[in-house]
Write a protein that holds these residues in place. Structure first.
Motif, short mmCIF file in Angstrom:
data_model
loop_
_atom_site.label_atom_id
_atom_site.label_comp_id
_atom_site.label_asym_id
_atom_site.label_seq_id
_atom_site.Cartn_x
_atom_site.Cartn_y
_atom_site.Cartn_z
N GLU A 16 1.06 -1.23 -0.10
CA GLU A 16 0.02 -0.06 0.02
C GLU A 16 0.79 1.20 0.05
O GLU A 16 1.88 1.10 0.45
N ARG A 67 -4.77 2.63 -3.00
CA ARG A 67 -5.45 2.34 -1.71
C ARG A 67 -6.61 1.14 -2.04
O ARG A 67 -7.08 0.21 -1.41
N PHE A 71 -6.72 -2.60 -1.00
CA PHE A 71 -8.01 -3.27 -0.17
C PHE A 71 -8.49 -4.49 -1.04
O PHE A 71 -8.83 -5.57 -0.26
N ASN A 74 -5.74 -7.31 0.07
CA ASN A 74 -6.06 -7.58 1.45
C ASN A 74 -7.12 -8.45 1.58
O ASN A 74 -7.34 -9.71 2.42
N ALA A 75 -8.03 -8.27 0.91
CA ALA A 75 -9.24 -9.29 0.86
C ALA A 75 -9.00 -10.49 0.23
O ALA A 75 -9.17 -11.58 0.89
N ASN A 327 -6.55 -5.08 8.89
CA ASN A 327 -7.65 -4.47 7.97
C ASN A 327 -8.37 -3.45 8.58
O ASN A 327 -8.74 -2.44 7.79
N LEU A 330 -6.50 -0.27 8.59
CA LEU A 330 -6.22 0.44 7.40
C LEU A 330 -7.50 1.32 6.95
O LEU A 330 -7.31 2.16 6.19
N LEU A 331 -8.62 0.90 7.24
CA LEU A 331 -10.03 1.37 6.85
C LEU A 331 -9.88 2.82 7.69
O LEU A 331 -10.14 3.77 7.41
N MET A 334 -7.51 5.21 5.89
CA MET A 334 -8.17 5.66 4.77
C MET A 334 -8.93 7.02 5.09
O MET A 334 -8.84 7.87 4.17
N LEU A 396 -15.95 -6.21 2.06
CA LEU A 396 -14.66 -6.06 1.63
C LEU A 396 -13.90 -7.37 1.87
O LEU A 396 -12.80 -7.70 1.02
N PHE A 397 -14.12 -8.31 2.92
CA PHE A 397 -13.33 -9.10 3.16
C PHE A 397 -13.78 -10.70 2.96
O PHE A 397 -12.96 -11.59 3.18
#
Length: 582
Positions: A16, A67, A71, A74-75, A327, A330-331, A334, A396-397
């Motif tokens: 990132e 970004r 994501f 990361n997902a 995770n 990071l949100l 953001m 997201l995940f």
């Protein structure tokens, strides 16, 4: 004075744009970049500097794109590895970033980049020979340090994990660490090349290079899912091939990122040659200048070490742990990057100019305005994070090895993070006020009690809460430290520059909080009436909850803020109306 992760601009091991897992140190010569948190302030630039505006636009676009792709990466990591193996992988990923920061990250932006700028202006060869010597010394030092860290991987992971961690989990972290720790060298190489490019006025390549890293890791996850998705993946039975694929794929991502900067280096006319002459670099002076920054960085790294150690102790017990914590962080960053850093970027040149002329009342007014504007803009985002945490996490995940229960547990952590969004940005605004006053030492000293509070909160919450709530507790510890940071900073600033218009700030915050509470209540009501009732079973239910709940929250907040005459919201609404009218 941030919490959670701490990375420099090119050190994020997940590709990132440096976010500041953890306060993030930005390598920048004359401008702040949206999305990056800085350990030192950029030099103020004259208003109307179109080149700077253009550079900022390119970097802001790169940050946003990276970004979004980050994501997705990361997902996919969660989908490929699941929560247990994903925790071990994420723990190993923290190590190169932590070690890099202690070796180079902090002093690169605070000392080496300004030094390169001065030598470029003063030396007849525009600092070419000095830069070659510096790169030679740094690369050799990084190479030696990287080899030593890889050799010491079992010891490092044992210290990080602690005695409470299951042996199988610690062994898996160690195996990942052997493969991932060489990232230290390529992170440093990438950062050094980026610094050379920034000094020579080239900003795009360092901003976009992490996207290459993201694509490599995404491809690695895709291959992993293709070949290992049928495996009963767990900490106890993951195969050596699966470990090799993820570890080497992660390392390859950073190698590609570093190599991707070489064409830009040639474009600016810099040619690297081996120049070994450490004595001519003035290492003693560099060490003295770097002292306060090393203090700042070391304090944050201790906090990162503690939080990872605590989360490792509960990994594999069905609780949201390291991967979920990362995770959610990071949100949080953001939201701060989109709003908080943008406000800081706009205000810092004005505040710096006013401070240089002794016009402290203007510094105070700008800080007050920045807090009000940031709070008004971030409040609905915080409400969305809190009310729609579950559907956000599912969207997201969830997928593959990352189950619905894993996603919902991540959503529980996001609920807590919602309360950290505002204090985080307010504390950073105060830090930028210190930068405008040339108070880097003060910012570093304030960081010490803040980190002490953060670590104390980590241990206290870990002892009080059930293990299943450990990640939420660590996030709450961050939020508490942000509040403490803001309160201490405001108290010190008041002594330095006088009144801070805190009455108007408090009045505005009350209106913002009332508006946010109304929006949250209506959003909760709508979500509870929808399929899934706030705990969606899949992306279909999650999407509907996000669509309906998000719309209700935003509309309710805007109406309530307008009725309560929150000036900052009214100004934005008026601007939009004027644009639409045209």
């Amino acid at each position: 004075m941030n919490g959670g992760l701490y990375r420099s601009a090119h050190s994020a091991p997940d590709g990132e744009p440096p976010q500041t897992e953890e306060g993030v140190t930005l390598i920048s010569v004359d401008t702040a970049i949206s999305g990056y948190e800085q350990a030192i302030a950029p030099e103020p630039v004259p208003e109307g500097d179109t080149s700077t505006a253009g550079n900022s636009a390119v970097m802001a676009i790169g940050s946003l794109v990276s970004r979004v792709i980050g994501f997705a990466r990361n997902a996919l990591i969660g989908m490929a590895l699941g929560s247990g193996v994903g925790d071990a992988y994420t723990s190993a990923q923290f190590l190169p970033g932590q070690i890099y920061e202690l070796l180079l990250g902090g002093i690169l932006s605070s000392v080496l980049v300004p030094l390169l700028v001065r030598r470029r202006k003063a030396d007849p060869d525009e600092g070419l020979d000095f830069t070659r010597k510096l790169l030679t010394f740094a690369i050799v030092s990084l190479g030696i340090a990287t080899v030593l860290m890889v050799i010491a991987a079992p010891l490092i992971t044992w210290i990080q994990s602690g005695s409470d961690t299951p042996p199988a989990y610690r062994s898996l972290v160690t195996h990942f660490a052997f493969l991932i720790l060489p990232i230290i060298f390529f992170t440093g190489l990438s950062a050094l090349i980026g610094a050379v490019l920034n000094v020579r006025g080239h900003f795009a390549a360092p901003m976009w290079a992490p996207i290459l890293n993201n694509f490599v890791v995404i491809a690695t996850c895709g291959v992993f899912i293709l070949f290992f998705s049928s495996d009963d993946l767990s900490v106890d039975n993951i195969s050596g091939g699966a470990i090799l694929l993820m570890g080497l794929g992660t390392l390859l991502g950073m190698v590609v990122q570093a190599l991707g900067l070489l064409p830009a280096l040639r474009k600016v006319g810099f040619s690297w040659k081996w120049r070994w002459d450490p004595r001519s670099l003035g290492l003693g002076e560099i060490g003295r200048l770097a002292g306060w920054m090393l203090c700042y960085v070391a304090a944050n790294q201790i906090a990162v070490f503690v939080v990872v150690r605590i989360l490792n102790s509960v990994a594999g017990e069905g609780s949201a742990s390291t991967l979920a914590f990362n995770n959610v962080f990071l949100l949080t960053m953001m939201a701060h990057g989109i709003v908080g850093v943008s406000v800081m970027t706009a205000l810092l040149p004005k505040m710096s100019a006013a401070a240089a002329d002794g016009r402290y009342a203007e510094v105070s007014a700008d800080l007050s305005r920045g807090i009000r504007l940031t709070s008004a803009a971030l409040a609905p985002i915080a409400v969305i994070y809190g009310v729609l945490s579950a559907p956000i996490a599912v969207m997201l995940f969830q997928g593959g090895k990352f189950t619905n229960s894993d996603a919902l547990a991540t959503g529980d952590v996001l609920v807590v993070a919602a309360f950290a969004v505002l204090p985080l940005s307010i504390s950073y605004l105060c830090t930028y006020a210190f930068y405008s006053l040339q108070g880097n030492k003060t910012a570093a000293l304030i960081n010490l009690p803040v980190v002490a509070v953060r670590i104390t909160a980590y241990f206290a919450l870990a002892a009080i809460l059930d293990k299943s709530l450990s990640a939420a507790g660590m996030t709450a510890g961050n939020a508490i430290s942000y509040v403490v940071s803001a309160l201490i900073s405001l108290a010190v600033l008041r002594r330095k520059i006088g009144r801070l218009n805190l009455g108007s700030v408090a009045a505005s915050l009350v209106k913002v909080l009332v508006s946010a509470a109304i929006a949250a209540a209506l959003g909760l009501l709508v979500v509870r009436l929808m399929p899934g009732a706030g705990a969606p079973d899949g992306r279909g239910e999650a999407f509907l909850q996000l669509l309906a709940g998000g719309a209700v929250i935003l509309v309710a907040y805007l109406i309530a803020a307008t009725v309560l005459r929150v000036r900052e919201v009214s100004d934005v609404v008026g601007m939009v109306r004027r644009k639409l009218g045209r």
